[in-house]
Structures are given as structure tokens and as C-alpha cells.
Design a protein around this motif. Structure first.
Motif, short mmCIF file in Angstrom:
data_model
loop_
_atom_site.label_atom_id
_atom_site.label_comp_id
_atom_site.label_asym_id
_atom_site.label_seq_id
_atom_site.Cartn_x
_atom_site.Cartn_y
_atom_site.Cartn_z
N PHE A 16 39.78 41.77 30.06
CA PHE A 16 40.00 42.72 31.16
C PHE A 16 40.91 43.83 30.64
O PHE A 16 41.95 43.57 30.05
CB PHE A 16 40.63 42.03 32.37
CG PHE A 16 39.67 41.10 33.08
CD1 PHE A 16 39.04 41.51 34.24
CD2 PHE A 16 39.39 39.84 32.59
CE1 PHE A 16 38.14 40.68 34.91
CE2 PHE A 16 38.50 39.00 33.24
CZ PHE A 16 37.87 39.42 34.40
N LYS A 106 38.17 35.63 31.24
CA LYS A 106 37.10 35.39 32.21
C LYS A 106 37.06 33.92 32.60
O LYS A 106 36.94 33.58 33.77
CB LYS A 106 35.75 35.84 31.66
CG LYS A 106 34.64 35.75 32.68
CD LYS A 106 33.33 36.18 32.03
CE LYS A 106 32.18 35.33 32.43
NZ LYS A 106 32.32 33.91 32.43
N GLY A 135 42.23 40.26 37.30
CA GLY A 135 41.34 41.38 37.60
C GLY A 135 42.04 42.72 37.62
O GLY A 135 41.43 43.76 37.36
N ILE A 157 31.63 39.82 38.10
CA ILE A 157 33.08 39.74 38.28
C ILE A 157 33.51 40.55 39.49
O ILE A 157 34.40 40.13 40.25
CB ILE A 157 33.81 40.21 37.00
CG1 ILE A 157 33.61 39.14 35.90
CG2 ILE A 157 35.28 40.47 37.25
CD1 ILE A 157 33.98 39.61 34.51
N LEU A 161 35.69 39.14 42.48
CA LEU A 161 36.94 39.76 42.91
C LEU A 161 36.93 40.05 44.40
O LEU A 161 37.94 39.83 45.08
CB LEU A 161 37.21 41.04 42.11
CG LEU A 161 37.70 40.84 40.68
CD1 LEU A 161 37.63 42.15 39.90
CD2 LEU A 161 39.11 40.27 40.68
#
Length: 187
Positions: A16, A106, A135, A157, A161
Motif C-alpha cells: 500500500f 494485503k 488502507g 481492496i 475498504l
């Protein structure tokens, strides 16, 4: 150049924001970014193993020609150079594998979300907030463009989120923290 410790190493894939490898606490960036995509892709595969054809399909959008095979060889070469001896990338026939202790953001995110689904109250909120913090570090493989596998992961993702934010907002509503819940819903 940073000298890495010998012996069993823990390799964490930072996915990320700006991607990197964190080896025993030290940030390591292979010479080419595609090396990081390769390690992340392998980390996401069963037994951290994949045929070259699958890697090419995922990271080069199905292109399988001499140019992409050469680029994959370079990505693996630079990945091997960045990793300590205890965490190699193995080649057996037409298959690549990661060997050693590899973790990833992840996987950490997914684990926190899964753990939250089995709890209630403040413990659930804490797990969801920990997942959301991952995130907040940035986009999955920020800077990677036109890679179908990365784009598909980003979409998945983003949905996770949204779900985590709504679940966290629900826990805040249960705690009568309505303004905090509304902030998460707005996000």
C-alpha cells in the motif's frame, strides 16, 4: 548499499502506497519495480508458487514473448539480489516459488478483516480500525499502471475498504459515537 543479516529473515512486502520489501526491519527496493509486483503476485498464490505463464498473464497482461520473458528474468534477478540468502526465489522448470518467511500488507489486511468478522463490540472496532490504517497508507501498488492483476486487486481492496468502513461505522453507532460513524460513512 545496505548489508543484510545472514540467516532466516522475515521479508514483509509493503504493497500500500510506495511498494517496498522490508527485510528484518530494513527497507529494500529492488532495482526495478516489477520485482516487487512479482513477489507480491507469488505471495498471493497457493504455496507462493506459480508457473511463468501465470506470472506473465497477470503482470504483463497476457503478453508472452521474448521481451516479456526477458523482463521477467530481470525482475527475478533483481529480486534475488534484494533478498537475503534465507529468503530465495526458487526456479524449478517453468515454475517460480518464494521460499522463506514472507508476509504482506494485503494478507495482514485480509487477516484483520476476517478476525473482525468473528468478534463484536470494541474488539471488532479495533480490528477494523487496524485494517483501515493499512488502507490509509495509499493505493495498492501506487505508481503501477496498466497491470491487470494490480488493477483487479485495487478494485477488490476498494470493496473491502468500503465494507470495513461500514462495519466500523456500525460498531461506532452501537457505541453511540454517531459523528465518528458518519465520518467513516462519508469516506
Amino acid at each position: 548499499s545496505t548489508t543484510l543479516p545472514l540467516g532466516p529473515a522475515t521479508v514483509h512486502v509493503r504493497e500500500f502506497g510506495e511498494p517496498a520489501l522490508v527485510v528484518d526491519g530494513l527497507v529494500v527496493r529492488p532495482k526495478i519495480r516489477k520485482s516487487l509486483e512479482v513477489v507480491s503476485f507469488l505471495r498471493s498464490c497457493r504455496n507462493a508458487t506459480a508457473p511463468r505463464a501465470d506470472i506473465l498473464a497477470a503482470l504483463w497482461n497476457g503478453r508472452d514473448d521474448e521481451s516479456t520473458r526477458a523482463y521477467l528474468r530481470q525482475a527475478v534477478k533483481h529480486l534475488r539480489e534484494a533478498l537475503p540468502e534465507g529468503a530465495p526465489v526458487m526456479t524449478e522448470g517453468d515454475t517460480l516459488s518464494l521460499v522463506g518467511v514472507f508476509t504482506s500488507e494485503k494478507a495482514e489486511f485480509e487477516t484483520l478483516c476476517a478476525a473482525a468478522s468473528g468478534t463484536d463490540g470494541p474488539a471488532r472496532r479495533a480490528l477494523l480500525f487496524d485494517a483501515l490504517e493499512i488502507g490509509r497508507r495509499g493505493l495498492f501498488f501506487e505508481g503501477s499502471r496498466d497491470v491487470d492483476w494490480v488493477d483487479e486487486r485495487r478494485t477488490r481492496i476498494a470493496a473491502w475498504l468500503i465494507g470495513a468502513r461500514l462495519d466500523a461505522a456500525d460498531t461506532l453507532t452501537d457505541e453511540n459515537r454517531l459523528l465518528d460513524a458518519l465520518e467513516l460513512v462519508d469516506q
